[in-house]
Design an enzyme around this catalytic site. Structure first.
Site, PDB file in Angstrom:
ATOM      1  N   CYS A 134       0.841  -1.199   0.000  1.00  0.00           N
ATOM      2  CA  CYS A 134       0.000   0.000   0.000  1.00  0.00           C
ATOM      3  C   CYS A 134       0.882   1.257   0.000  1.00  0.00           C
ATOM      4  O   CYS A 134       1.551   1.533  -0.984  1.00  0.00           O
ATOM      5  CB  CYS A 134      -0.975  -0.031   1.175  1.00  0.00           C
ATOM      6  SG  CYS A 134      -2.361   1.114   0.991  1.00  0.00           S
ATOM      7  N   HIS A 164      -3.612  -5.266   0.764  1.00  0.00           N
ATOM      8  CA  HIS A 164      -3.054  -5.689   2.057  1.00  0.00           C
ATOM      9  C   HIS A 164      -3.051  -7.217   2.172  1.00  0.00           C
ATOM     10  O   HIS A 164      -4.061  -7.811   2.565  1.00  0.00           O
ATOM     11  CB  HIS A 164      -3.856  -5.077   3.208  1.00  0.00           C
ATOM     12  CG  HIS A 164      -3.634  -3.618   3.380  1.00  0.00           C
ATOM     13  ND1 HIS A 164      -2.625  -3.101   4.161  1.00  0.00           N
ATOM     14  CD2 HIS A 164      -4.278  -2.543   2.834  1.00  0.00           C
ATOM     15  CE1 HIS A 164      -2.661  -1.780   4.118  1.00  0.00           C
ATOM     16  NE2 HIS A 164      -3.656  -1.416   3.311  1.00  0.00           N
ATOM     17  N   GLU A 181      -1.688  -8.948   4.410  1.00  0.00           N
ATOM     18  CA  GLU A 181      -1.614  -9.370   5.810  1.00  0.00           C
ATOM     19  C   GLU A 181      -2.979  -9.601   6.439  1.00  0.00           C
ATOM     20  O   GLU A 181      -3.066 -10.268   7.477  1.00  0.00           O
ATOM     21  CB  GLU A 181      -0.824  -8.342   6.641  1.00  0.00           C
ATOM     22  CG  GLU A 181      -1.486  -6.995   6.821  1.00  0.00           C
ATOM     23  CD  GLU A 181      -1.206  -5.999   5.711  1.00  0.00           C
ATOM     24  OE1 GLU A 181      -1.338  -4.793   5.963  1.00  0.00           O
ATOM     25  OE2 GLU A 181      -0.875  -6.430   4.582  1.00  0.00           O
ATOM     26  N   SER A 213       0.656 -14.379  38.311  1.00  0.00           N
ATOM     27  CA  SER A 213      -0.768 -14.078  38.479  1.00  0.00           C
ATOM     28  C   SER A 213      -1.668 -15.229  38.070  1.00  0.00           C
ATOM     29  O   SER A 213      -2.841 -15.264  38.441  1.00  0.00           O
ATOM     30  CB  SER A 213      -1.126 -12.851  37.639  1.00  0.00           C
ATOM     31  OG  SER A 213      -1.040 -13.159  36.249  1.00  0.00           O
ATOM     32  N   GLY A 246      -2.160 -15.644  34.869  1.00  0.00           N
ATOM     33  CA  GLY A 246      -2.479 -15.257  33.501  1.00  0.00           C
ATOM     34  C   GLY A 246      -1.521 -15.902  32.520  1.00  0.00           C
ATOM     35  O   GLY A 246      -0.504 -16.493  32.909  1.00  0.00           O
ATOM     36  N   ASP A 300       0.687 -14.716  30.245  1.00  0.00           N
ATOM     37  CA  ASP A 300       2.057 -14.225  30.114  1.00  0.00           C
ATOM     38  C   ASP A 300       2.934 -14.611  31.300  1.00  0.00           C
ATOM     39  O   ASP A 300       4.048 -15.118  31.123  1.00  0.00           O
ATOM     40  CB  ASP A 300       2.056 -12.700  29.934  1.00  0.00           C
ATOM     41  CG  ASP A 300       1.282 -12.264  28.703  1.00  0.00           C
ATOM     42  OD1 ASP A 300       1.160 -13.074  27.767  1.00  0.00           O
ATOM     43  OD2 ASP A 300       0.791 -11.122  28.677  1.00  0.00           O
ATOM     44  N   SER A 301       2.454 -14.382  32.509  1.00  0.00           N
ATOM     45  CA  SER A 301       3.278 -14.716  33.677  1.00  0.00           C
ATOM     46  C   SER A 301       3.426 -16.223  33.833  1.00  0.00           C
ATOM     47  O   SER A 301       4.467 -16.709  34.299  1.00  0.00           O
ATOM     48  CB  SER A 301       2.694 -14.104  34.957  1.00  0.00           C
ATOM     49  OG  SER A 301       1.480 -14.722  35.330  1.00  0.00           O
ATOM     50  N   SER A 302       2.416 -16.987  33.413  1.00  0.00           N
ATOM     51  CA  SER A 302       2.485 -18.450  33.530  1.00  0.00           C
ATOM     52  C   SER A 302       3.544 -19.029  32.603  1.00  0.00           C
ATOM     53  O   SER A 302       4.342 -19.888  33.000  1.00  0.00           O
ATOM     54  CB  SER A 302       1.119 -19.071  33.214  1.00  0.00           C
ATOM     55  OG  SER A 302       0.139 -18.645  34.132  1.00  0.00           O
TER      56      SER A 302
END
Length: 523
Positions: free
Chosen positions: A85, A179, A181, A233, A235, A237-239
């Site tokens: 584009c 596009h 993507e 936590s 969650g 990400d932390s897991s």
């Protein structure tokens, strides 16, 4: 060990809303990439040493005098370049072509007639019945290329865009006005694969197993025999951060799980069972419910609640970290979008990944090094790694849960009574969504406690109790959302169960607000 960064794509961001999608598609193909601002220096590009470069779309017009341009070195680096584009338009302008504002802007679906089958379009055809190959694509542009740079040929056209794609195969420069993507472009992933693998020659080494191996090795190299503390936590990400660190350094990882009294039903016990019992992590549970609720007394403004919850968490976590006197590193579950957004909030641009950059902002008094094993990864990649590490799919694919927890789902002042009622009601809502096979059909579902009472009837008696609202939305990117059209009989069943099983709730309503004008969360 496999070098997962050996072949890599550099994506220069000109401000398109789809730029992160380009990076996610390239990673999906199996190749590492990074997203940088369009005005990077030649020195930075040389240091990164990309195997290929992609120029993103953007909201600017190349016909304007001060519109962004790619660094000249991009076209002298000797690597393939794909302009998308706006990226195609600036490529054309910078290499001697012309662009102009189009009389017929194209937004939405379009059919591109392929005029030449170059390496970018090899084996692509969305309309096998037509005499010439065609692609069904997604357009979003107001300018168009009107004159090709020297050495280029037209490879695609639409009725209103005579140069919808172009290429100079001798220099391996390619441009598409659409596009690839976005999922609306049917063969978009195949086109990007042709560029990344076929033209650039990248090997697909960016896999979950290789990423884990690389992350573990880098953690070992960074922290050695030192001890690390992590706020776990439960969650995603932390897991995943916890399991990567545990694999790398074992008992030298100290996880602190702060139970703030604002979690979902039985969530604290589930976190301890999962990470303490099943995975054998060294985990400390801090029951800080009273501390959080005391600090939140009398506070009813949403932003003030968020700030209070954040401050108390830091204080509790700091108290625990001081007990672990031998800890030298703090681990965080920072992911790549956090890095991009943090840089953008400071400069208006996406920036290069820099090691040990503190996205979250550590307090000055916490003199710890920072470990962020996920900072190169998108959320979908984190989930794939979690699966490979043994985390259950139902945990990794749970709906988003806000950092302040029930603190922003109890409207107004937070009280233990309200949280307890909300936990039970929300558990019934989610349980029934699972039973009816609706949980994964919606993007997010939760219950909100309303600090108002309503008259109800229970048996022969009158009751005057609290109201909760059910919220379920469908969305792709959480920037916009539609309320989910759950079946009436399902809503009726959920309402009936909540009113009958949760003593203290007399009425259930359903939120039918979209985003915009409403937000997904109520606070």
């Amino acid at each position: 060990m496999t070098n997962i960064h050996n072949h890599k794509i550099l994506i220069l961001d000109f401000g398109s809303q789809y730029t992160q999608l380009i990076a996610r598609r390239v990673r999906e193909i199996g190749v590492y990439c990074e997203l940088w601002a369009w005005d990077v220096t030649e020195e930075q590009i040389r240091e990164f040493n990309p195997t290929g470069i992609i120029l993103s779309g953007g909201p600017e017009s190349t016909t304007e005098e001060n519109s962004p341009r790619a660094p000249e070195y991009v076209f002298n680096a000797g690597v393939p370049v794909l302009g998308i584009c706006y990226g195609m338009q600036t490529m054309a302008m910078q290499l001697g072509g012309l662009t102009e504002t189009s009389d017929h802007r194209e937004f939405g679906y379009a059919s591109v007639d392929l005029q030449a089958t170059d390496a970018l379009f090899a084996k692509l055809n969305d309309n096998l019945t037509a005499s010439e190959p065609k692609l069904d694509v997604w357009m979003s542009h107001g300018d168009k290329v009107t004159r090709l740079p020297q050495g280029f040929q037209v490879t695609g056209i639409t009725p209103t865009c005579p140069i919808a794609a172009m290429s100079d195969e001798s220099r391996r420069f390619y441009g598409v006005q659409f596009h690839p993507e976005v999922t609306h472009t049917k063969s978009g992933l195949e086109l990007l694969t042709n560029f990344v693998v076929g033209i650039c020659g990248c090997e697909c080494k960016w896999t979950a197993e290789n990423i884990i191996e690389d992350a573990v090795a880098r953690i070992k190299e960074q922290v050695g025999d030192d001890e690390v503390i992590l706020g776990l936590s439960g969650g995603v990400d932390s897991s995943v951060t916890a399991l990567l660190l545990h694999r790398a350094i074992g008992k030298n990882l100290h996880c602190v799980f702060v139970d703030n009294g604002l979690l979902r039903l039985n969530e604290g016990d589930q976190v301890m069972e999962m990470f303490g019992d099943k995975f054998g992590l060294n985990i400390i549970r801090v029951n800080a419910e009273d501390r959080f609720l005391d600090a939140l007394k009398g506070i009813d403004e949403p932003e003030a609640k968020r700030k209070t919850i954040g401050k108390v968490f830091v204080d509790v976590f700091d108290d625990e970290s001081k007990k672990l006197t031998s800890v030298k590193w703090l681990a965080q579950g920072t992911i790549y979008p956090d890095v991009i957004e943090s840089a953008a909030s400071k400069t208006g641009k996406a920036h290069v990944i820099k090691s040990h950059h503190n996205v979250g902002g550590l307090p000055d008094y916490m003199k710890l090094g920072l470990v962020e094993p996920l900072r190169e990864l998108f959320k979908d990649e984190v989930r794939k790694i979690g699966l490979a590490l043994g985390l259950p799919a139902e945990m990794l694919n749970r709906h988003p849960f806000p950092g302040p927890g029930l603190g922003v789902r109890v409207l107004g002042e937070i009280k233990k009574e309200y949280c307890d009622l909300l936990r039970k009601a929300d558990a019934i809502f989610i349980e029934e969504l699972y039973k009816a096979d609706w949980y994964y059909k919606v993007s997010q579902a939760f219950t909100v406690f309303l600090p108002v009472k309503s008259v109800g009837v229970m048996g022969d008696g009158r009751k005057y109790d609290w109201v909760v609202s059910l919220r379920a939305v469908e969305t792709i990117d959480f920037m916009t959302a539609h309320w989910a059209h759950l079946p009436y009989d399902l809503l009726g069943k959920i309402s009936n169960r909540i009113i009958n099983e949760v003593n203290g709730i007399s009425r259930v309503v359903y939120d039918v607000s979209g985003k915009p004008p409403a937000t997904i969360e109520w606070e």
